[in-house]
Write a protein that holds these residues in place. Structure first.
Motif, PDB file in Angstrom:
ATOM      1  N   GLY A  25      44.372  27.853 -99.382  1.00 14.41           N
ATOM      2  CA  GLY A  25      43.659  26.583 -99.432  1.00 14.41           C
ATOM      3  C   GLY A  25      43.109  26.197 -98.075  1.00 14.41           C
ATOM      4  O   GLY A  25      41.965  25.747 -97.959  1.00 14.41           O
ATOM      5  N   SER A  34      40.127  28.359 -97.015  1.00 14.07           N
ATOM      6  CA  SER A  34      38.874  28.099 -97.731  1.00 14.07           C
ATOM      7  C   SER A  34      37.968  27.155 -96.948  1.00 14.07           C
ATOM      8  O   SER A  34      36.751  27.164 -97.124  1.00 14.07           O
ATOM      9  CB  SER A  34      39.164  27.530 -99.132  1.00 14.07           C
ATOM     10  OG  SER A  34      39.730  26.226 -99.060  1.00 14.07           O
ATOM     11  N   PHE A  35      38.535  26.338 -96.061  1.00 12.84           N
ATOM     12  CA  PHE A  35      37.729  25.441 -95.229  1.00 12.84           C
ATOM     13  C   PHE A  35      37.026  26.220 -94.118  1.00 12.84           C
ATOM     14  O   PHE A  35      35.902  25.891 -93.750  1.00 12.84           O
ATOM     15  CB  PHE A  35      38.602  24.336 -94.635  1.00 12.84           C
ATOM     16  CG  PHE A  35      39.023  23.297 -95.634  1.00 12.84           C
ATOM     17  CD1 PHE A  35      38.311  22.115 -95.766  1.00 12.84           C
ATOM     18  CD2 PHE A  35      40.123  23.501 -96.449  1.00 12.84           C
ATOM     19  CE1 PHE A  35      38.681  21.156 -96.700  1.00 12.84           C
ATOM     20  CE2 PHE A  35      40.513  22.560 -97.386  1.00 12.84           C
ATOM     21  CZ  PHE A  35      39.790  21.379 -97.516  1.00 12.84           C
ATOM     22  N   GLN A  52      43.298  21.846-101.644  1.00 13.02           N
ATOM     23  CA  GLN A  52      42.014  21.406-101.104  1.00 13.02           C
ATOM     24  C   GLN A  52      41.878  19.889-101.179  1.00 13.02           C
ATOM     25  O   GLN A  52      41.417  19.244-100.224  1.00 13.02           O
ATOM     26  CB  GLN A  52      40.869  22.063-101.870  1.00 13.02           C
ATOM     27  CG  GLN A  52      40.648  23.529-101.556  1.00 13.02           C
ATOM     28  CD  GLN A  52      39.397  24.066-102.245  1.00 13.02           C
ATOM     29  OE1 GLN A  52      38.977  23.560-103.292  1.00 13.02           O
ATOM     30  NE2 GLN A  52      38.794  25.074-101.654  1.00 13.02           N
ATOM     31  N   GLN A  88      37.985  23.125-107.840  1.00 14.14           N
ATOM     32  CA  GLN A  88      37.864  23.443-106.423  1.00 14.14           C
ATOM     33  C   GLN A  88      36.719  22.617-105.832  1.00 14.14           C
ATOM     34  O   GLN A  88      36.000  21.935-106.558  1.00 14.14           O
ATOM     35  CB  GLN A  88      37.611  24.927-106.202  1.00 14.14           C
ATOM     36  CG  GLN A  88      36.335  25.442-106.834  1.00 14.14           C
ATOM     37  CD  GLN A  88      36.170  26.943-106.645  1.00 14.14           C
ATOM     38  OE1 GLN A  88      36.835  27.559-105.815  1.00 14.14           O
ATOM     39  NE2 GLN A  88      35.285  27.543-107.414  1.00 14.14           N
ATOM     40  N   MET A  89      36.556  22.661-104.531  1.00 15.03           N
ATOM     41  CA  MET A  89      35.520  21.874-103.866  1.00 15.03           C
ATOM     42  C   MET A  89      34.146  22.178-104.444  1.00 15.03           C
ATOM     43  O   MET A  89      33.803  23.339-104.682  1.00 15.03           O
ATOM     44  CB  MET A  89      35.505  22.148-102.366  1.00 15.03           C
ATOM     45  CG  MET A  89      36.652  21.555-101.599  1.00 15.03           C
ATOM     46  SD  MET A  89      36.437  21.674 -99.786  1.00 15.03           S
ATOM     47  CE  MET A  89      36.595  23.455 -99.537  1.00 15.03           C
TER      48      MET A  89
END
Length: 259
Positions: free
Chosen positions: A101, A104-105, A159, A244-245
């Motif tokens: 998580g 992922s940024f 997230q 998810q985002m």
């Protein structure tokens, strides 16, 4: 033997079906389920919006990012480094979900989560407390992001809570919410209505996003199994189903931190 084999096949199919349902739950549904019967310890914070940790004396309608500033600091190399500590009560599999998580940024922004080091003055402490929750934005010192082992360890929920820690509120509390969502106050649990109060959010010039990972689903905080909010003008538009985002979430993140 045939009966045993048939029973085994049926059991496997049912298990597979259950697993599929589990995968399809939205972040909003996962959060509601994880926090529904939450029994906080004496040292845990009050929550608003279902999963936002607040000071007892805080103004519940104020956005910390606009009222006092809450952004994590950017270094001279243009990267925002956020120290983190992961409590050792997580298994290696659970830690991998958290790390995925955070990573992922890095793939979509200038945000980089890195392990806590001696001398760090601000960091997030990821712990399995009662439910899923985070403060909004940088608080100073160590701040807890709770990812309960009993229901919060999913990519999307990680997230979601990290976006809170980075400074984001829920989509349905946006200052322009009433142009896109109709709230049915009569269907909301009486002492939960404040969770739908609008706040002075930083929208980063992006449109209202029904697909945002920060948007709750239509039955959130319902007291009678009736919708507490619906999109307008088309009530049939899907919303609150993100796992998810969204692209808008990513755009806002990059604009807020000028990545």
């Amino acid at each position: 033997m045939k009966v045993f084999c048939l029973s085994l096949v049926v059991l496997l199919l049912v298990s597979s079906s259950w697993a599929e349902v589990e995968k399809e739950l939205s972040v909003s549904e996962l959060l509601e389920r994880a926090n529904r019967d939450r029994t906080p310890d004496f040292d845990e914070p009050a929550l608003i919006g279902g999963d936002i940790a607040v000071n007892p004396d805080a103004d519940r309608n104020a956005d910390p990012c606009t009222s006092r500033g809450c952004l994590w600091l950017k270094y001279t190399d243009g990267i925002v480094y956020i120290p983190y500590y992961i409590a050792n009560h997580y298994s290696s599999r659970e830690q991998s979900i958290i790390l995925r998580g955070m990573e992922s940024f890095s793939a979509v922004s200038c945000i980089r989560f890195r392990p806590y080091q001696n001398g760090d003055h601000e960091w997030i402490s990821i712990e399995s407390r009662s439910g899923c929750y985070s403060s909004v934005g940088r608080q100073g010192g160590g701040q807890t992001v709770s990812l309960d082992r009993g229901g919060c360890l999913y990519h999307g929920t990680v997230q979601h809570e990290l976006l809170h820690a980075l400074g984001f509120n829920h989509e349905q509390t946006r200052s322009d919410r009433d142009n896109h969502i109709r709230v049915y106050w009569e269907n909301i649990i009486d002492d939960m209505r404040y969770n739908f109060n609008k706040i002075n959010t930083l929208n980063q010039g992006t449109p209202y996003d029904y697909n945002s990972i920060m948007q709750y689903e239509k039955y959130a905080f319902s007291k009678n199994n009736q919708p507490t909010m619906l999109p307008i003008p088309n009530n049939n538009v899907s919303f609150g189903q993100a796992t998810q985002m969204s692209q808008n979430d990513i755009i806002r993140l990059n604009r807020l931190y000028q990545c």
